[in-house]
Design a protein around this motif. Structure first.
Motif, PDB file in Angstrom:
ATOM      1  N   THR A   1       4.304   4.856  10.103  1.00 49.49           N
ATOM      2  CA  THR A   1       4.191   4.452   8.696  1.00 49.49           C
ATOM      3  C   THR A   1       5.561   4.136   8.117  1.00 49.49           C
ATOM      4  O   THR A   1       5.746   3.125   7.420  1.00 49.49           O
ATOM      5  CB  THR A   1       3.522   5.579   7.885  1.00 49.49           C
ATOM      6  OG1 THR A   1       2.226   5.840   8.419  1.00 49.49           O
ATOM      7  CG2 THR A   1       3.386   5.188   6.427  1.00 49.49           C
TER       8      THR A   1
ATOM      9  N   THR B   1      -0.482   8.241   2.916  1.00 46.98           N
ATOM     10  CA  THR B   1      -1.927   8.177   3.128  1.00 46.98           C
ATOM     11  C   THR B   1      -2.271   9.005   4.359  1.00 46.98           C
ATOM     12  O   THR B   1      -1.404   9.621   4.970  1.00 46.98           O
ATOM     13  CB  THR B   1      -2.368   6.724   3.345  1.00 46.98           C
ATOM     14  OG1 THR B   1      -1.747   6.237   4.550  1.00 46.98           O
ATOM     15  CG2 THR B   1      -1.945   5.846   2.174  1.00 46.98           C
ATOM     16  N   ASP B   2      -3.550   8.994   4.746  1.00 47.20           N
ATOM     17  CA  ASP B   2      -3.964   9.719   5.944  1.00 47.20           C
ATOM     18  C   ASP B   2      -3.199   9.244   7.179  1.00 47.20           C
ATOM     19  O   ASP B   2      -2.891  10.041   8.073  1.00 47.20           O
ATOM     20  CB  ASP B   2      -5.468   9.549   6.172  1.00 47.20           C
ATOM     21  CG  ASP B   2      -6.293  10.326   5.166  1.00 47.20           C
ATOM     22  OD1 ASP B   2      -5.733  11.234   4.503  1.00 47.20           O
ATOM     23  OD2 ASP B   2      -7.492  10.031   5.025  1.00 47.20           O
ATOM     24  N   ASP B   3      -2.880   7.958   7.236  1.00 46.35           N
ATOM     25  CA  ASP B   3      -2.114   7.436   8.370  1.00 46.35           C
ATOM     26  C   ASP B   3      -0.745   8.108   8.456  1.00 46.35           C
ATOM     27  O   ASP B   3      -0.243   8.390   9.543  1.00 46.35           O
ATOM     28  CB  ASP B   3      -1.929   5.919   8.251  1.00 46.35           C
ATOM     29  CG  ASP B   3      -3.210   5.150   8.529  1.00 46.35           C
ATOM     30  OD1 ASP B   3      -4.134   5.748   9.114  1.00 46.35           O
ATOM     31  OD2 ASP B   3      -3.280   3.969   8.159  1.00 46.35           O
ATOM     32  N   TYR B   4      -0.145   8.364   7.291  1.00 44.75           N
ATOM     33  CA  TYR B   4       1.168   9.012   7.291  1.00 44.75           C
ATOM     34  C   TYR B   4       1.073  10.429   7.847  1.00 44.75           C
ATOM     35  O   TYR B   4       1.896  10.843   8.665  1.00 44.75           O
ATOM     36  CB  TYR B   4       1.741   9.050   5.876  1.00 44.75           C
ATOM     37  CG  TYR B   4       3.072   9.794   5.805  1.00 44.75           C
ATOM     38  CD1 TYR B   4       4.261   9.122   6.035  1.00 44.75           C
ATOM     39  CD2 TYR B   4       3.117  11.165   5.542  1.00 44.75           C
ATOM     40  CE1 TYR B   4       5.482   9.794   5.999  1.00 44.75           C
ATOM     41  CE2 TYR B   4       4.328  11.842   5.501  1.00 44.75           C
ATOM     42  CZ  TYR B   4       5.502  11.155   5.739  1.00 44.75           C
ATOM     43  OH  TYR B   4       6.704  11.833   5.710  1.00 44.75           O
TER      44      TYR B   4
ATOM     45  N   GLN C   1       0.830  -1.199   0.000  1.00 46.43           N
ATOM     46  CA  GLN C   1       0.000   0.000   0.000  1.00 46.43           C
ATOM     47  C   GLN C   1       0.870   1.258   0.000  1.00 46.43           C
ATOM     48  O   GLN C   1       1.974   1.270   0.532  1.00 46.43           O
ATOM     49  CB  GLN C   1      -0.894  -0.011   1.246  1.00 46.43           C
ATOM     50  CG  GLN C   1      -1.897   1.128   1.299  1.00 46.43           C
ATOM     51  CD  GLN C   1      -2.797   1.028   2.518  1.00 46.43           C
ATOM     52  OE1 GLN C   1      -2.689   0.081   3.283  1.00 46.43           O
ATOM     53  NE2 GLN C   1      -3.672   1.996   2.685  1.00 46.43           N
ATOM     54  N   ASP C   2       0.382   2.305  -0.620  1.00 47.66           N
ATOM     55  CA  ASP C   2       1.123   3.555  -0.698  1.00 47.66           C
ATOM     56  C   ASP C   2       1.444   4.084   0.694  1.00 47.66           C
ATOM     57  O   ASP C   2       0.685   3.919   1.649  1.00 47.66           O
ATOM     58  CB  ASP C   2       0.284   4.577  -1.465  1.00 47.66           C
ATOM     59  CG  ASP C   2       1.015   5.894  -1.647  1.00 47.66           C
ATOM     60  OD1 ASP C   2       2.239   5.870  -1.796  1.00 47.66           O
ATOM     61  OD2 ASP C   2       0.346   6.932  -1.623  1.00 47.66           O
TER      62      ASP C   2
ATOM     63  N   ARG D   1      -0.227  18.526   5.548  1.00 45.93           N
ATOM     64  CA  ARG D   1      -0.037  17.474   4.550  1.00 45.93           C
ATOM     65  C   ARG D   1       1.198  17.832   3.733  1.00 45.93           C
ATOM     66  O   ARG D   1       1.117  18.497   2.702  1.00 45.93           O
ATOM     67  CB  ARG D   1      -1.278  17.335   3.677  1.00 45.93           C
ATOM     68  CG  ARG D   1      -2.519  16.915   4.445  1.00 45.93           C
ATOM     69  CD  ARG D   1      -3.740  16.832   3.554  1.00 45.93           C
ATOM     70  NE  ARG D   1      -3.662  15.722   2.615  1.00 45.93           N
ATOM     71  CZ  ARG D   1      -4.079  14.479   2.863  1.00 45.93           C
ATOM     72  NH1 ARG D   1      -4.596  14.183   4.054  1.00 45.93           N
ATOM     73  NH2 ARG D   1      -3.978  13.535   1.956  1.00 45.93           N
TER      74      ARG D   1
END
Length: 400
Positions: free
Chosen positions: A20, A10-13, A6-7, A381
């Motif tokens: 992450t 993402t929002d988790d990052y 998975q990339d 972000r």
């Protein structure tokens, strides 16, 4: 360019990049990640990152990946003056420019700033209320380094808030039109400021850059504008992020906070915070000038590579118990400021501002505490920095 996992971005990052990056480091240490400008190889293990930072096959200018006959007519990857920043150049252009800039951006000039930084920190803290929530980001962490870098360069006070806004746009993951507009606005102002300093020089850094010379070679106005833009962007963004996250870390676990107010212990504290928190999460993009391998993964000529200094400095292969904050550890090999010819030119300034800014804050307000639930914080972000947009704290009674 393919990846089986998975990339990463993402929002988790955005919420918790270290977790992450740790998963990537252990499961797929060289992997494809996607962000605003497209896919890139993300490198996360210390040995690979440190080697990549000095690998001449990884160029900063994408045009180095083209056949030599095509390079002159190819557009740069970034608009001017960003294309002329140190972070966008390779030798011999980088070597020449850094040699000239280093004449003006000296260790002595930075060391001489300490009394002024101490004064600014105290003045900012004097103006903060003790008994109501204060946004540490907007009222202290951003303002202190912004004033310092603007005074260092010779930027008039009235322009500083606008510079802070524009640099945030240029650092964060914003749409390309917004980035281009912010870059153009900052460049236009700086072009005029360079012309003014050339006509009427002062003792600030911008005038020193204008007069820097090596055997008759001098910086062009475009190169001076590019350097000023880089210093304005990186010179306050990384320090603001670092100050904010250092305070968050100390409030989460105040075990070692007393060391920040001890002049003898503070430098080691700051150095471990640099390793542990990483003011810059990832180095700027590099491009493979030939087919090569990183960590056993084939990278094709022309593909982009992002070296994660944050992941590298939490790699247990390089730092035992790397996720544990330990100011007594040997941090001499951390890569928070990079490594090799592109090592951060402003490292000494970040260290100085962090030592002064954190010491002043915790000395004046020993009962400082966060007022927001960590789960309610919103984060920028950005693949370059990790920080909450707002960090409310209650300062409490002053100690003096």
């Amino acid at each position: 360019m393919t990846s089986t996992h998975q990339d990463s971005f993402t929002d988790d990052y955005w919420l918790d990049p270290h977790s992450t990056l740790a998963r990537a480091r252990e499961n797929e240490p060289v992997r494809v990640a996607h962000f605003e400008s497209g896919p890139t190889w993300l490198v996360t293990r210390y040995a690979d990152v440190r080697a990549g930072l000095v690998d001449e096959r990884l160029a900063k200018d994408w045009r180095s990946t083209l056949p030599e006959a095509e390079r002159a007519d190819a557009p740069p990857g970034l608009p001017a003056p960003m294309s002329h920043m140190l972070t966008s150049l390779d030798p011999p252009e980088h070597t020449r420019l850094r040699a000239l800039v280093t004449q003006a951006f000296t260790a002595r000039r930075i060391a001489a700033l300490r009394p002024r930084v101490e004064q600014l920190a105290e003045e900012l803290l004097d103006g903060l209320p003790e008994d109501e929530p204060v946004d540490l980001v907007g009222r202290y962490a951003i303002i202190l380094p912004m004033i310092v870098i603007c005074e260092l360069l010779g930027v008039p006070e009235l322009e500083r808030d606008e510079f802070a806004r524009l640099s945030t746009v240029l650092i964060d993951e914003c749409p390309e039109p917004e980035l281009a507009e912010a870059s153009a606005q900052m460049a236009t102002y700086l072009d005029g400021l360079v012309a003014a300093k050339r006509a009427d020089p002062d003792d600030a850094l911008l005038s020193a850059l204008i007069t820097a010379s090596d055997e008759g070679d001098r910086l062009t106005d475009l190169e001076i504008t590019a350097m000023a833009m880089l210093l304005l962007m990186a010179g306050h963004e990384t320090t603001a992020v670092f100050l904010t996250n250092s305070v968050r870390a100390m409030l989460d676990d105040p075990t070692h906070v007393h060391r920040l107010t001890d002049p003898k212990a503070a430098p080691a504290m700051v150095e471990e915070l640099l390793r542990w928190l990483s003011p810059a999460m990832n180095a700027s993009l590099r491009f493979a000038t030939e087919d090569l391998e990183i960590g056993g993964v084939p990278i094709a000529r022309g593909e982009s590579v992002m070296l994660s200094t944050a992941a590298a400095d939490r790699d247990p292969r390089a730092f035992p118990d790397a996720d544990v904050f330990d100011p007594d550890r040997n941090t001499s090999k951390h890569v928070a400021f990079g490594h090799g010819i592109h090592r951060c030119l402003g490292a000494a300034l970040v260290r100085l501002e962090a030592e002064v800014g954190l010491a002043a804050l915790f000395r004046r307000f020993p009962d400082l505490r966060a007022t927001a639930d960590p789960a309610t914080l919103t984060f920028r972000r950005s693949v370059h920095v990790h920080s909450p947009r707002v960090f409310p704290v209650l300062l409490g009674p002053r100690a003096d």
